[in-house]
Design a protein around this motif. Structure first.
Motif, PDB file in Angstrom:
ATOM      1  N   MET A 175       0.922  -1.245   0.053  1.00  0.00           N
ATOM      2  CA  MET A 175       0.016  -0.091   0.088  1.00  0.00           C
ATOM      3  C   MET A 175       0.746   1.181  -0.169  1.00  0.00           C
ATOM      4  O   MET A 175       0.531   2.157  -0.702  1.00  0.00           O
ATOM      5  CB  MET A 175      -1.037  -0.097   1.112  1.00  0.00           C
ATOM      6  N   ALA A 176       2.061   1.254   0.603  1.00  0.00           N
ATOM      7  CA  ALA A 176       2.659   2.267   0.864  1.00  0.00           C
ATOM      8  C   ALA A 176       3.556   2.625  -0.474  1.00  0.00           C
ATOM      9  O   ALA A 176       3.767   3.682  -1.067  1.00  0.00           O
ATOM     10  CB  ALA A 176       3.801   2.256   2.106  1.00  0.00           C
ATOM     11  N   ALA A 177       4.147   1.449  -1.387  1.00  0.00           N
ATOM     12  CA  ALA A 177       4.576   1.680  -2.487  1.00  0.00           C
ATOM     13  C   ALA A 177       3.484   2.276  -3.477  1.00  0.00           C
ATOM     14  O   ALA A 177       4.016   3.027  -4.308  1.00  0.00           O
ATOM     15  CB  ALA A 177       5.240   0.267  -2.884  1.00  0.00           C
ATOM     16  N   SER A 178       2.489   1.625  -3.432  1.00  0.00           N
ATOM     17  CA  SER A 178       1.457   2.108  -4.317  1.00  0.00           C
ATOM     18  C   SER A 178       0.784   3.507  -4.280  1.00  0.00           C
ATOM     19  O   SER A 178       0.919   4.096  -5.290  1.00  0.00           O
ATOM     20  CB  SER A 178      -0.070   1.135  -4.181  1.00  0.00           C
ATOM     21  N   ARG A 179       0.821   4.082  -2.950  1.00  0.00           N
ATOM     22  CA  ARG A 179       0.544   5.554  -2.653  1.00  0.00           C
ATOM     23  C   ARG A 179       1.831   6.197  -3.293  1.00  0.00           C
ATOM     24  O   ARG A 179       1.496   7.483  -3.622  1.00  0.00           O
ATOM     25  CB  ARG A 179       0.262   5.663  -1.415  1.00  0.00           C
ATOM     26  N   ASP A 191       5.492   1.146  -8.197  1.00  0.00           N
ATOM     27  CA  ASP A 191       4.400   0.084  -8.434  1.00  0.00           C
ATOM     28  C   ASP A 191       5.125  -1.382  -8.806  1.00  0.00           C
ATOM     29  O   ASP A 191       4.352  -1.995  -8.119  1.00  0.00           O
ATOM     30  CB  ASP A 191       3.555   0.371  -9.900  1.00  0.00           C
ATOM     31  N   ASN A 192       6.113  -1.269  -8.945  1.00  0.00           N
ATOM     32  CA  ASN A 192       6.618  -3.007  -9.390  1.00  0.00           C
ATOM     33  C   ASN A 192       6.968  -3.255  -7.777  1.00  0.00           C
ATOM     34  O   ASN A 192       6.818  -4.640  -7.512  1.00  0.00           O
ATOM     35  CB  ASN A 192       8.136  -2.714 -10.070  1.00  0.00           C
ATOM     36  N   LEU A 193       7.666  -2.371  -6.935  1.00  0.00           N
ATOM     37  CA  LEU A 193       7.855  -2.838  -5.600  1.00  0.00           C
ATOM     38  C   LEU A 193       6.517  -3.134  -4.864  1.00  0.00           C
ATOM     39  O   LEU A 193       6.278  -4.187  -3.937  1.00  0.00           O
ATOM     40  CB  LEU A 193       8.428  -1.444  -4.683  1.00  0.00           C
ATOM     41  N   ALA A 194       5.387  -2.453  -5.191  1.00  0.00           N
ATOM     42  CA  ALA A 194       4.059  -2.796  -4.740  1.00  0.00           C
ATOM     43  C   ALA A 194       3.742  -4.197  -4.946  1.00  0.00           C
ATOM     44  O   ALA A 194       3.139  -4.972  -4.361  1.00  0.00           O
ATOM     45  CB  ALA A 194       2.808  -1.624  -5.046  1.00  0.00           C
ATOM     46  N   LYS A 195       4.002  -4.404  -6.249  1.00  0.00           N
ATOM     47  CA  LYS A 195       3.574  -5.777  -6.928  1.00  0.00           C
ATOM     48  C   LYS A 195       4.398  -6.937  -6.230  1.00  0.00           C
ATOM     49  O   LYS A 195       3.908  -7.885  -5.858  1.00  0.00           O
ATOM     50  CB  LYS A 195       3.975  -5.811  -8.393  1.00  0.00           C
ATOM     51  N   VAL A 196       5.696  -6.650  -5.798  1.00  0.00           N
ATOM     52  CA  VAL A 196       6.603  -7.485  -5.206  1.00  0.00           C
ATOM     53  C   VAL A 196       5.912  -7.658  -3.803  1.00  0.00           C
ATOM     54  O   VAL A 196       5.801  -8.938  -3.230  1.00  0.00           O
ATOM     55  CB  VAL A 196       7.894  -7.029  -5.269  1.00  0.00           C
ATOM     56  N   ALA A 197       5.672  -6.688  -3.102  1.00  0.00           N
ATOM     57  CA  ALA A 197       5.098  -6.912  -1.830  1.00  0.00           C
ATOM     58  C   ALA A 197       3.866  -7.641  -1.672  1.00  0.00           C
ATOM     59  O   ALA A 197       3.769  -8.464  -0.905  1.00  0.00           O
ATOM     60  CB  ALA A 197       5.071  -5.444  -1.246  1.00  0.00           C
ATOM     61  N   LEU A 198       3.125  -7.339  -2.620  1.00  0.00           N
ATOM     62  CA  LEU A 198       1.710  -8.188  -2.931  1.00  0.00           C
ATOM     63  C   LEU A 198       1.799  -9.593  -2.995  1.00  0.00           C
ATOM     64  O   LEU A 198       1.261 -10.360  -2.467  1.00  0.00           O
ATOM     65  CB  LEU A 198       0.828  -7.607  -4.012  1.00  0.00           C
ATOM     66  N   GLY A 199       3.004  -9.845  -3.901  1.00  0.00           N
ATOM     67  CA  GLY A 199       3.270 -11.137  -4.009  1.00  0.00           C
ATOM     68  C   GLY A 199       3.916 -11.734  -2.717  1.00  0.00           C
ATOM     69  O   GLY A 199       3.433 -13.196  -2.497  1.00  0.00           O
ATOM     70  N   ARG A 200       4.601 -11.329  -2.108  1.00  0.00           N
ATOM     71  CA  ARG A 200       5.320 -11.746  -0.809  1.00  0.00           C
ATOM     72  C   ARG A 200       3.924 -11.832   0.122  1.00  0.00           C
ATOM     73  O   ARG A 200       3.770 -12.798   0.876  1.00  0.00           O
ATOM     74  CB  ARG A 200       6.092 -10.821  -0.199  1.00  0.00           C
ATOM     75  N   GLN A 201       2.984 -10.814   0.107  1.00  0.00           N
ATOM     76  CA  GLN A 201       1.595 -10.952   0.981  1.00  0.00           C
ATOM     77  C   GLN A 201       0.812 -12.101   0.681  1.00  0.00           C
ATOM     78  O   GLN A 201       0.479 -13.244   1.531  1.00  0.00           O
ATOM     79  CB  GLN A 201       0.851  -9.848   0.926  1.00  0.00           C
ATOM     80  N   LEU A 202       0.719 -12.355  -0.678  1.00  0.00           N
ATOM     81  CA  LEU A 202       0.057 -13.492  -1.195  1.00  0.00           C
ATOM     82  C   LEU A 202       0.813 -14.951  -0.602  1.00  0.00           C
ATOM     83  O   LEU A 202       0.030 -15.846  -0.166  1.00  0.00           O
ATOM     84  CB  LEU A 202      -0.218 -13.586  -2.566  1.00  0.00           C
ATOM     85  N   GLN A 203       2.171 -15.131  -0.600  1.00  0.00           N
ATOM     86  CA  GLN A 203       2.843 -16.008  -0.618  1.00  0.00           C
ATOM     87  C   GLN A 203       2.696 -16.363   1.142  1.00  0.00           C
ATOM     88  O   GLN A 203       2.348 -17.717   1.719  1.00  0.00           O
ATOM     89  CB  GLN A 203       4.336 -15.987  -0.659  1.00  0.00           C
ATOM     90  N   SER A 204       2.834 -15.664   2.059  1.00  0.00           N
ATOM     91  CA  SER A 204       2.488 -15.630   3.320  1.00  0.00           C
ATOM     92  C   SER A 204       1.018 -16.069   3.679  1.00  0.00           C
ATOM     93  O   SER A 204       0.864 -16.814   4.727  1.00  0.00           O
ATOM     94  CB  SER A 204       2.924 -14.129   4.200  1.00  0.00           C
ATOM     95  N   GLU A 205       0.131 -15.572   3.052  1.00  0.00           N
ATOM     96  CA  GLU A 205      -1.187 -15.834   3.416  1.00  0.00           C
ATOM     97  C   GLU A 205      -1.438 -17.497   3.100  1.00  0.00           C
ATOM     98  O   GLU A 205      -2.231 -18.008   3.768  1.00  0.00           O
ATOM     99  CB  GLU A 205      -2.235 -15.118   2.454  1.00  0.00           C
ATOM    100  N   LYS A 206      -0.688 -17.732   1.711  1.00  0.00           N
ATOM    101  CA  LYS A 206      -0.976 -19.134   1.435  1.00  0.00           C
ATOM    102  C   LYS A 206      -0.327 -20.134   2.615  1.00  0.00           C
ATOM    103  O   LYS A 206      -0.844 -21.253   2.642  1.00  0.00           O
ATOM    104  CB  LYS A 206      -0.336 -19.402   0.138  1.00  0.00           C
TER     105      LYS A 206
END
Length: 236
Positions: free
Chosen positions: A79-83, A101-116
């Protein structure tokens, strides 16, 4: 030792029917002593297994909590990177905005992995929690069964001592004539009466002998009187 093996043994031992086992035993006291030893050893073994299982569960819970926290953290970073990208794009810095935005995507990927990872661990944690519940419950029943065994053993020992004491008492009195408890006194009384009769006989014998002596003395007196009178006749 696997959790399944521990759980099976705990369940089997906790459900053991003590009375049925005693009915089948040739020497119940020895069997109870052996059962107490076995139960004590099994309880100690089960306690170690349960403690290890609980420890593994707590580690999984910690890992799950870390995955959840990591997912939240990566979400915050995304969220911070996207803003930041939106700010840069508004300022006309498109290239820099794309980088964030690319950093936000990386962070979202990490978030998704942690959630899984967190979701994957949840069924295992639930199953492990149930195993711990069953193990702990079975362990509690085993401890209660051990108390029951010890009480049964103490009761059996007390009854055995009482039975031995009763048998000893019965052995001591088995030769007593219960139909005539005064038989010994009667025999003693007969003996006393015989002694008394013997003494009486001796008294009578002594008395008869004395009477005979007096009779002899009287006879001598008569003879002397007759002789004296005969002498008087001759002298006249």
């Amino acid at each position: 030792m696997s959790k399944q093996t521990v759980l099976g043994r705990v369940t089997q031992l906790a459900k053991a029917n003590i009375n049925a086992l005693l009915d089948q035993a040739e020497d119940p006291q020895k069997m109870l002593d052996q059962l107490i030893r076995d139960y004590s050893g099994n309880i100690a073994e089960a306690e170690e297994a349960v403690a290890a299982t609980i420890g593994n569960l707590r580690l999984m819970e910690q890992d799950h909590a870390e995955d959840v926290a990591a997912a939240a953290e990566w979400g915050g970073k995304a969220m911070a990177a996207s803003r930041k990208a939106d700010e840069l794009r508004t300022g006309g810095q498109a290239a820099e905005a794309d980088r964030f935005d690319n950093l936000a995507k990386v962070a979202l990927g990490r978030q998704l992995q942690s959630e899984k990872e967190a979701r994957t661990a949840e069924p295992t944690i639930a199953a492990q929690t149930e195993v711990v519940r069953k193990l702990t419950s079975g362990l509690d029943r085993m401890k209660a069964k051990l108390v029951e065994l010890q009480a049964k053993r103490d009761e059996l020992v007390a009854r055995a001592k009482s039975a031995r004491a009763q048998n000893t008492m019965m052995d001591a009195v088995k030769d007593v004539d219960v139909l005539d408890p005064t038989s010994e006194l009667s025999r003693f009384e007969d003996k006393v009466r015989r002694e008394e009769a013997r003494a009486l006989g001796k008294q009578e014998l002594a008395a008869s002998s004395l009477d005979a002596q007096f009779e002899q003395l009287d006879a001598l007196g008569d003879e002397a009187e007759i002789a004296a009178r005969l002498a008087a006749l001759k002298a006249s």
